[in-house]
Scaffold this motif. Structure first.
Motif, PDB file in Angstrom:
ATOM      1  N   ALA A  92       0.836  -1.204   0.000  1.00 42.30           N
ATOM      2  CA  ALA A  92       0.000   0.000   0.000  1.00 42.30           C
ATOM      3  C   ALA A  92       0.872   1.256   0.000  1.00 42.30           C
ATOM      4  CB  ALA A  92      -0.925  -0.005   1.224  1.00 42.30           C
ATOM      5  N   VAL A  93       1.935   1.232   0.803  1.00 34.73           N
ATOM      6  CA  VAL A  93       2.838   2.388   0.842  1.00 34.73           C
ATOM      7  C   VAL A  93       3.500   2.560  -0.520  1.00 34.73           C
ATOM      8  CG1 VAL A  93       4.939   3.346   1.884  1.00 34.73           C
ATOM      9  CG2 VAL A  93       3.255   2.195   3.333  1.00 34.73           C
TER      10      VAL A  93
ATOM     11  N   ARG B 261       2.468   1.585  -3.479  1.00 37.84           N
ATOM     12  CA  ARG B 261       1.519   2.029  -4.503  1.00 37.84           C
ATOM     13  C   ARG B 261       1.223   3.523  -4.350  1.00 37.84           C
ATOM     14  NH1 ARG B 261      -4.088  -0.872  -4.365  1.00 37.84           N
ATOM     15  NH2 ARG B 261      -4.346   0.694  -2.746  1.00 37.84           N
ATOM     16  N   THR B 262       1.018   3.945  -3.114  1.00 38.37           N
ATOM     17  CA  THR B 262       0.732   5.364  -2.870  1.00 38.37           C
ATOM     18  C   THR B 262       1.904   6.231  -3.321  1.00 38.37           C
ATOM     19  OG1 THR B 262      -0.597   4.750  -0.968  1.00 38.37           O
ATOM     20  CG2 THR B 262       0.127   7.027  -1.077  1.00 38.37           C
ATOM     21  N   GLU B 263       3.106   5.826  -2.934  1.00 44.81           N
ATOM     22  CA  GLU B 263       4.279   6.630  -3.270  1.00 44.81           C
ATOM     23  C   GLU B 263       4.539   6.631  -4.775  1.00 44.81           C
ATOM     24  OE1 GLU B 263       6.000   8.676  -1.149  1.00 44.81           O
ATOM     25  OE2 GLU B 263       4.277   8.149   0.075  1.00 44.81           O
TER      26      GLU B 263
ATOM     27  N   ARG C 237       2.282   6.495  -7.095  1.00 37.83           N
ATOM     28  CA  ARG C 237       1.308   7.404  -7.689  1.00 37.83           C
ATOM     29  C   ARG C 237       1.751   8.857  -7.478  1.00 37.83           C
ATOM     30  NH1 ARG C 237      -3.830   6.270  -4.811  1.00 37.83           N
ATOM     31  NH2 ARG C 237      -4.158   4.444  -6.117  1.00 37.83           N
ATOM     32  N   LEU C 238       2.195   9.151  -6.248  1.00 36.60           N
ATOM     33  CA  LEU C 238       2.605  10.532  -5.950  1.00 36.60           C
ATOM     34  C   LEU C 238       3.831  10.914  -6.765  1.00 36.60           C
ATOM     35  CD1 LEU C 238       2.225  10.608  -2.063  1.00 36.60           C
ATOM     36  CD2 LEU C 238       0.778  11.745  -3.750  1.00 36.60           C
TER      37      LEU C 238
ATOM     38  N   ARG D 189       1.917  12.481  -9.954  1.00 34.63           N
ATOM     39  CA  ARG D 189       1.588  13.821  -9.449  1.00 34.63           C
ATOM     40  C   ARG D 189       2.769  14.783  -9.540  1.00 34.63           C
ATOM     41  NH1 ARG D 189      -2.663  12.023  -5.577  1.00 34.63           N
ATOM     42  NH2 ARG D 189      -3.907  10.895  -7.104  1.00 34.63           N
ATOM     43  N   GLU D 190       3.950  14.279  -9.847  1.00 22.99           N
ATOM     44  CA  GLU D 190       5.115  15.165  -9.939  1.00 22.99           C
ATOM     45  C   GLU D 190       5.719  15.014 -11.326  1.00 22.99           C
ATOM     46  OE1 GLU D 190       5.948  17.309  -7.695  1.00 22.99           O
ATOM     47  OE2 GLU D 190       4.966  16.568  -5.888  1.00 22.99           O
TER      48      GLU D 190
ATOM     49  N   TYR E  74       9.531  14.809   3.776  1.00 19.74           N
ATOM     50  CA  TYR E  74       8.690  13.902   4.569  1.00 19.74           C
ATOM     51  C   TYR E  74       9.045  13.972   6.049  1.00 19.74           C
ATOM     52  CZ  TYR E  74       6.545  11.539   0.562  1.00 19.74           C
ATOM     53  OH  TYR E  74       5.805  11.263  -0.543  1.00 19.74           O
TER      54      TYR E  74
ATOM     55  N   ARG F 155       7.900  17.575   7.355  1.00 19.16           N
ATOM     56  CA  ARG F 155       6.454  17.716   7.503  1.00 19.16           C
ATOM     57  C   ARG F 155       5.881  16.763   8.550  1.00 19.16           C
ATOM     58  NH1 ARG F 155       4.613  20.248   2.630  1.00 19.16           N
ATOM     59  NH2 ARG F 155       6.338  20.338   1.184  1.00 19.16           N
ATOM     60  N   GLY F 156       6.732  15.960   9.173  1.00 17.38           N
ATOM     61  CA  GLY F 156       6.237  15.049  10.200  1.00 17.38           C
ATOM     62  C   GLY F 156       5.533  13.833   9.630  1.00 17.38           C
ATOM     63  N   ILE F 157       5.698  13.572   8.337  1.00 14.19           N
ATOM     64  CA  ILE F 157       5.023  12.435   7.716  1.00 14.19           C
ATOM     65  C   ILE F 157       5.638  11.120   8.215  1.00 14.19           C
ATOM     66  CG2 ILE F 157       4.606  11.295   5.489  1.00 14.19           C
ATOM     67  CD1 ILE F 157       4.543  14.214   4.305  1.00 14.19           C
TER      68      ILE F 157
ATOM     69  N   MET G 147       3.807   8.239  10.587  1.00 19.17           N
ATOM     70  CA  MET G 147       3.787   6.816  10.285  1.00 19.17           C
ATOM     71  C   MET G 147       4.323   5.994  11.461  1.00 19.17           C
ATOM     72  SD  MET G 147       4.833   4.936   6.808  1.00 19.17           S
ATOM     73  CE  MET G 147       3.245   5.159   6.062  1.00 19.17           C
TER      74      MET G 147
ATOM     75  N   MET H 294       8.531   3.828   4.029  1.00 21.36           N
ATOM     76  CA  MET H 294       8.562   4.980   3.117  1.00 21.36           C
ATOM     77  C   MET H 294       9.901   5.054   2.393  1.00 21.36           C
ATOM     78  SD  MET H 294       5.941   7.039   3.091  1.00 21.36           S
ATOM     79  CE  MET H 294       4.909   8.131   3.987  1.00 21.36           C
TER      80      MET H 294
END
Lengths: 259, 329
Positions: free
Chosen positions: A18-19, A21-23, A25-26, A30-31, A95, A98-100, A104, A114
């Motif tokens: 899941a991590v 796949r999300t990363e 996509r981002l 998105r970049e 990351y 921003r405390g990401i 986690m 990540m």
């Protein structure tokens, strides 16, 4: 564990997937600037150079090779530089800033998921970009494929590791996203120079080449060139790249903070 | 049953103690507030409870587990909203909910959770485009997504407008009603007074008081506020001389006295003696705000309510103030 855990884990993606796949996509959807600079820029540079007629002619000063032949490994190293030293540091530092990563840490999944995702995605993107440059070189300009594919792959993976380890060190020492971008920019020009973007390493004057051969990308350039010409890459150059990777990774691990 | 137990917690940064021997227990099902001025050690305390920081000494148990040694098991039953934490700017609300669901072995369904928190219309919005209130509601959702028994909410309503703050309070009450224990860090008195079953007041890394909000008010030495507009000015020293007076202020001609029931009678007697008429005479119970300043009196730094700072300093100079600076040395 209990039966419910097994049952509910059945159709759901694993946390790591899941991590990832999300990363993915981002990063790549998105970049667009990252996607373009990592995946396409090196090949675009190669194509532009290949369109210059003089660069497609054999040069006696280069031992009968053409300029475009020398620029394929340069494009390959540029792909590794873009992914490891330009794209990755601002992402990881951002990351953290921003405390990401901290956020986690409060879940059952470690924030290292990540980091691993970024290594997989950018490392994979860099290798794809490198192989694209090799393929376009072969198809568009008739640049011979590496004579020693195994040796070439080894040299490529080691070169990617050194570029990524340098990127990790930048992520470790930069406190802010802007600082990571600035450090990435500062290291970009020496990296591009030692990778041979302006002057291929093989055409450098002897003294300069000797110095450049002890830099991570200069040594990598030599190993790629040797494997391309059909020889197994020299152990000294491989060793230099490997030592840099180990030293840079150790330094990054020493200074990297999750929060 | 205590779900969180903190015993003699200590944590120092660079030799400077930030948390200096704090102990408390949180019972299952309650809303437990941690209140204190900025820099008092509130966040450090809850970050130790969350296992994000390792205490220098002391014992912390969450449902009997050590948040550092048993970190993963604690994350299954403790959800957290962190102060000043963000998400990836281009991650949408829906992606965030799906991602965090996937991190837990037995998550709750995020769809009803998103509806309850009013995020339905925002599912395709990127994190960076959310308003402050929407971000906080998303963080509440992420704190609840693992189906925790306890949530830690750190300065949840800081930076929200009054409307969004009240909406968020409603949500916290709903969380409590659903049986989840809430550990709430705040510096808003009104928030603590409205939401918390019990409040721990932390000041300079120490537990200054622990009681129900009304208990804190009742035990403070200035539990009654008398205010009136006198027909002619009164001499302040004379007012200070009255029994139990903690502070006297006269903003814009209106006299405000903090004291006790005895003070009320004495004020009325004084007014009669001087033949002064008191217009708009009000006698009210002090707020938690007043109790807090009383408890943490003696500090010369930014108190949350700026206009009360002078009173706090006044109180500190009074001999019967509970914590004079000398006592702390």
């Amino acid at each position: 564990m209990s039966a419910t855990a097994t049952a509910s884990a059945g159709r759901r993606p694993s946390p790591a997937a899941a991590v990832l796949r999300t990363e993915a996509r981002l990063l790549y959807l998105r970049e667009p600037s990252i996607a373009l600079s990592v995946l396409l820029l090196p090949t675009v540079l190669l194509v532009i150079l290949g369109l210059i007629p003089g660069f497609r002619e054999a040069d006696a000063g280069l031992g009968g090779r053409r300029v475009i032949d020398l620029y394929v490994p340069v494009a390959v190293l540029l792909a590794l530089t873009m992914a490891g030293m330009q794209a990755m540091p601002p992402i990881l530092t951002g990351y953290r800033e921003r405390g990401i990563l901290r956020r986690m840490s409060t879940t059952p999944v470690r924030p290292s998921a990540m980091l691993v995702s970024q290594l997989v995605l950018l490392g994979g993107g860099a290798l794809f970009s490198a192989l694209l440059a090799v393929a376009v070189g072969r198809i568009a300009f008739g640049v011979a494929l590496p004579g020693r594919p195994g040796g070439y792959l080894l040299a490529l993976v080691l070169a990617a590791a050194s570029a990524i380890s340098l990127g990790l060190l930048i992520s470790a020492v930069a406190r802010h996203e802007k600082a990571a971008q600035a450090l990435g920019a500062v290291t970009l020009f020496p990296s591009m120079f030692t990778a041979g973007v302006w002057l291929p390493v093989q055409t450098m004057p002897h003294l300069l080449r000797t110095i450049v051969e002890y830099t991570p990308l200069g040594a990598a350039s030599q190993t790629l060139d040797q494997a391309a010409r059909g020889a197994f890459p020299g152990l000294v150059h491989l060793g230099v790249t490997a030592l840099w990777t180990i030293a840079l990774t150790a330094a990054a691990a020493r200074w990297f903070r999750w929060q | 049953m205590a779900i969180i137990e903190v015993r003699d917690l200590r944590k120092a940064y660079g030799g400077r103690p930030v948390v200096d021997g704090v102990s408390f227990t949180v019972e299952e099902g309650e809303v437990f507030g941690i209140l204190g001025p900025n820099g008092a050690g509130k966040t450090t305390t809850v970050e130790c409870v969350e296992g994000l920081r390792v205490p220098d000494s002391g014992v912390i148990r969450v449902a009997g587990l050590d948040p550092v040694a048993d970190h993963e098991r604690v994350t299954h039953l403790l959800g957290a909203q962190l102060q000043e934490s963000e998400l990836q700017p281009k991650l949408t609300v829906r992606e965030a909910l799906e991602l965090y669901s996937a991190l837990y072995p037995r998550p709750v369904d995020w769809r009803p959770l998103a509806s309850r928190l009013g995020l339905d219309a925002k599912l395709t919005t990127r994190f960076a485009k959310l308003s402050g209130g929407q971000k906080q509601r998303l963080f509440i959702a992420l704190a609840l997504i693992g189906g925790p028994r306890v949530v830690v909410l750190d300065e949840l309503t800081t930076g929200l407008d009054p409307r969004a703050r009240r909406d968020t309070w409603q949500l916290i009450e709903e969380i409590r009603d659903s049986g989840v224990t809430v550990l709430l860090v705040t510096h808003f008195m009104e928030e603590a007074q409205r939401l918390c079953d019990r409040v721990a007041v932390i000041d300079e890394g120490r537990l200054a008081a622990l009681d129900t909000p009304s208990g804190l008010i009742a035990r403070s030495s200035a539990s009654t506020v008398i205010s009136f507009t006198p027909s002619r000015p009164l001499a302040e020293p004379e007012l200070y001389a009255l029994p139990d007076v903690m502070s006297v202020a006269a903003p814009g001609g209106r006299v405000v006295i903090h004291g006790s029931d005895d003070t009320v009678n004495a004020v009325i007697t004084l007014l009669a003696r001087h033949r002064v008429t008191a217009r708009q005479l009000r006698v009210t119970e002090a707020s938690l705000d007043d109790a807090f300043l009383d408890i943490t009196a003696g500090q010369d730094r930014t108190a949350p309510a700026q206009d009360r700072t002078a009173q706090a300093q006044d109180a500190a100079r009074r001999p019967n103030a509970p914590h004079t600076p000398e006592e702390r040395v």
